[in-house]
Design a protein around this motif. Structure first.
Motif, short mmCIF file in Angstrom:
data_model
loop_
_atom_site.label_atom_id
_atom_site.label_comp_id
_atom_site.label_asym_id
_atom_site.label_seq_id
_atom_site.Cartn_x
_atom_site.Cartn_y
_atom_site.Cartn_z
N HIS A 7 0.88 -1.17 0.00
CA HIS A 7 0.00 0.00 0.00
C HIS A 7 0.92 1.23 0.00
CE1 HIS A 7 -3.67 -2.39 1.12
NE2 HIS A 7 -2.72 -3.21 1.54
N LEU A 46 -7.45 -1.50 7.56
CA LEU A 46 -6.50 -2.59 7.77
C LEU A 46 -5.63 -2.37 9.00
CD1 LEU A 46 -5.34 -3.16 4.09
CD2 LEU A 46 -6.63 -4.79 5.48
N THR A 47 -5.15 -1.14 9.20
CA THR A 47 -4.17 -0.89 10.26
C THR A 47 -4.79 -0.54 11.60
OG1 THR A 47 -3.98 1.49 9.81
CG2 THR A 47 -2.56 0.00 8.53
N GLN A 57 1.14 -5.73 3.26
CA GLN A 57 0.13 -6.71 3.67
C GLN A 57 0.48 -8.07 3.08
OE1 GLN A 57 -3.82 -5.84 2.21
NE2 GLN A 57 -4.62 -7.85 2.82
N ASP A 61 -1.84 -10.39 7.73
CA ASP A 61 -0.76 -9.76 8.49
C ASP A 61 -0.42 -8.42 7.86
OD1 ASP A 61 0.44 -11.69 10.66
OD2 ASP A 61 -0.04 -12.94 8.92
N ILE A 62 -0.44 -7.37 8.69
CA ILE A 62 -0.25 -6.00 8.24
C ILE A 62 1.02 -5.48 8.90
CG2 ILE A 62 -1.34 -3.76 7.95
CD1 ILE A 62 -2.98 -6.14 6.83
N TYR A 63 2.04 -5.18 8.09
CA TYR A 63 3.34 -4.76 8.61
C TYR A 63 3.52 -3.26 8.39
CZ TYR A 63 4.21 -9.78 8.61
OH TYR A 63 4.12 -11.14 8.84
N CYS A 64 3.73 -2.55 9.50
CA CYS A 64 3.86 -1.10 9.49
C CYS A 64 5.31 -0.70 9.70
CB CYS A 64 2.99 -0.48 10.59
SG CYS A 64 1.23 -0.90 10.48
N ALA A 230 -7.78 -6.02 -1.58
CA ALA A 230 -6.81 -6.25 -0.52
C ALA A 230 -7.52 -6.51 0.81
CB ALA A 230 -5.87 -5.06 -0.40
N ALA A 234 -7.51 -9.94 3.24
CA ALA A 234 -7.34 -9.98 4.69
C ALA A 234 -8.47 -10.76 5.35
CB ALA A 234 -7.27 -8.57 5.25
N VAL A 296 -7.19 -9.61 11.94
CA VAL A 296 -5.87 -9.33 11.38
C VAL A 296 -4.88 -9.12 12.52
CG1 VAL A 296 -6.81 -8.25 9.30
CG2 VAL A 296 -6.24 -6.82 11.26
N VAL A 298 -1.63 -6.71 13.30
CA VAL A 298 -0.93 -5.51 12.85
C VAL A 298 0.40 -5.44 13.60
CG1 VAL A 298 -1.09 -3.02 12.48
CG2 VAL A 298 -3.18 -4.41 12.56
#
Length: 312
Positions: A7, A46-47, A57, A61-64, A230, A234, A296, A298
């Motif tokens: 994203h 998502l976050t 993403q 799993d959402i990686y920041c 997307a 998720a 999810v 995060v």
């Protein structure tokens, strides 16, 4: 393995850092273009609140934050490594400096003078104002450099990078490391997004040559993707982290299972709330549920983020 979904938006310097690493590791990925400024409803869905760019993403799993995203990409494709031994620690330290001191000097310089016109000259005035207001809100906890101070610092930093390139193709040796990718993206922004300000780079020809070599890496294999799809990915997936460390490291007296918030300690203060399911030496993970996303996880890096318990 589920698809890599990035994203991002085209002019984001931190996104360019990740796009180039995807190219270096020859990874295929899906591109979801997000707005440059708030509101970002699909991303925040998502976050849970985090709005900085980019976000990676993989399924549910959402990686920041790019520091954590880089660790995930290294796990997925360990060769070629962006953290090669024996200089793994050094590459991380240089990257941390680049993502902070170098980045903010570059931004303050690049947006001064004619740089803002490069970005917004053909846009309606209200767009430039909205962008400025958005970034002002994101940097409410920061002291930003004035243009003159930024120019002086930027020139000094470029000379230091040039010194590192005296007898080698990359900053720490013959091949790119995390240090190269982190130092590249602020300079890329000056060069490609604010060309009226890019003359400063010509003071260090070795750096210009290095920029050309880095740009030649490319972005890997990209496929356009839709934000709604997307979110559907998720919702249809089960969280399964790719972060290798799992041992609970309690520095706050907050047990796993607690309701908490996580927010950046400076730029981008918007918090994400959820159930704390991991707090390791390197990262935090929150479990979140929602009608559109299902469940999810995060993930945030530990360095640069503040963990707080939610008062009952």
């Amino acid at each position: 393995m589920a698809d890599l979904i990035l994203h991002h938006y085209a002019t984001s310097p931190f996104s360019e850092k990740i796009r180039l690493i995807l190219g270096y590791k020859k990874l295929a990925w899906k591109s979801v273009i997000i707005p440059q400024i708030m509101p970002k409803p699909d991303l925040v869905t998502l976050t849970g609140g985090y709005r900085k760019t980019p976000v990676l993403q993989i399924g549910a799993d959402i990686y920041c934050d790019t520091a954590l995203i880089c660790d995930v990409l290294e796990h997925l494709a360990p060769t070629p490594s962006i953290y090669p031994e024996p200089g793994k620690g050094l590459s991380r330290l240089v990257a941390q400096w680049a993502d902070s001191s170098l980045f903010w000097a570059s931004m303050a310089y690049s947006f001064s003078g004619k740089g803002a016109a490069d970005l917004f000259g053909n846009a309606p005035p209200e767009l430039a104002k909205a962008f400025g207001d958005d970034r002002k809100a994101m940097s409410s906890n920061m002291v930003r450099l004035r243009p003159g101070d930024a120019a002086a610092a930027y020139k000094s930093y470029l000379r230091r990078l040039s010194d590192m390139l005296d007898d080698t193709d990359c900053l720490l040796g013959a091949f790119p490391t995390m240090a190269d990718f982190a130092c590249y993206h602020p300079l890329w922004f000056t060069r490609k997004r604010t060309p009226s300000m890019a003359g400063i780079l010509q003071l260090t020809p070795a750096v210009v040559d290095w920029l050309d070599r880095m740009a030649g890496i490319g972005h890997g294999t990209m496929e356009t993707f839709d934000a709604a799809k997307a979110i559907e990915v998720a919702a249809a997936s089960t969280p399964h982290t790719l972060l290798s460390d799992s041992t609970f490291q309690d520095e706050h007296g907050i047990p796993l299972g607690s309701r908490v918030t996580i927010a950046a300690d400076s730029f981008g203060p918007e918090p994400t709330e959820g159930e704390l399911v991991a707090a390791t030496r390197t990262h935090y993970t929150l479990r979140r549920t929602g009608e559109r996303i299902g469940t999810v996880h995060v993930h945030f890096p530990r360095i640069g983020y503040v963990l707080r318990s939610v008062e009952s």
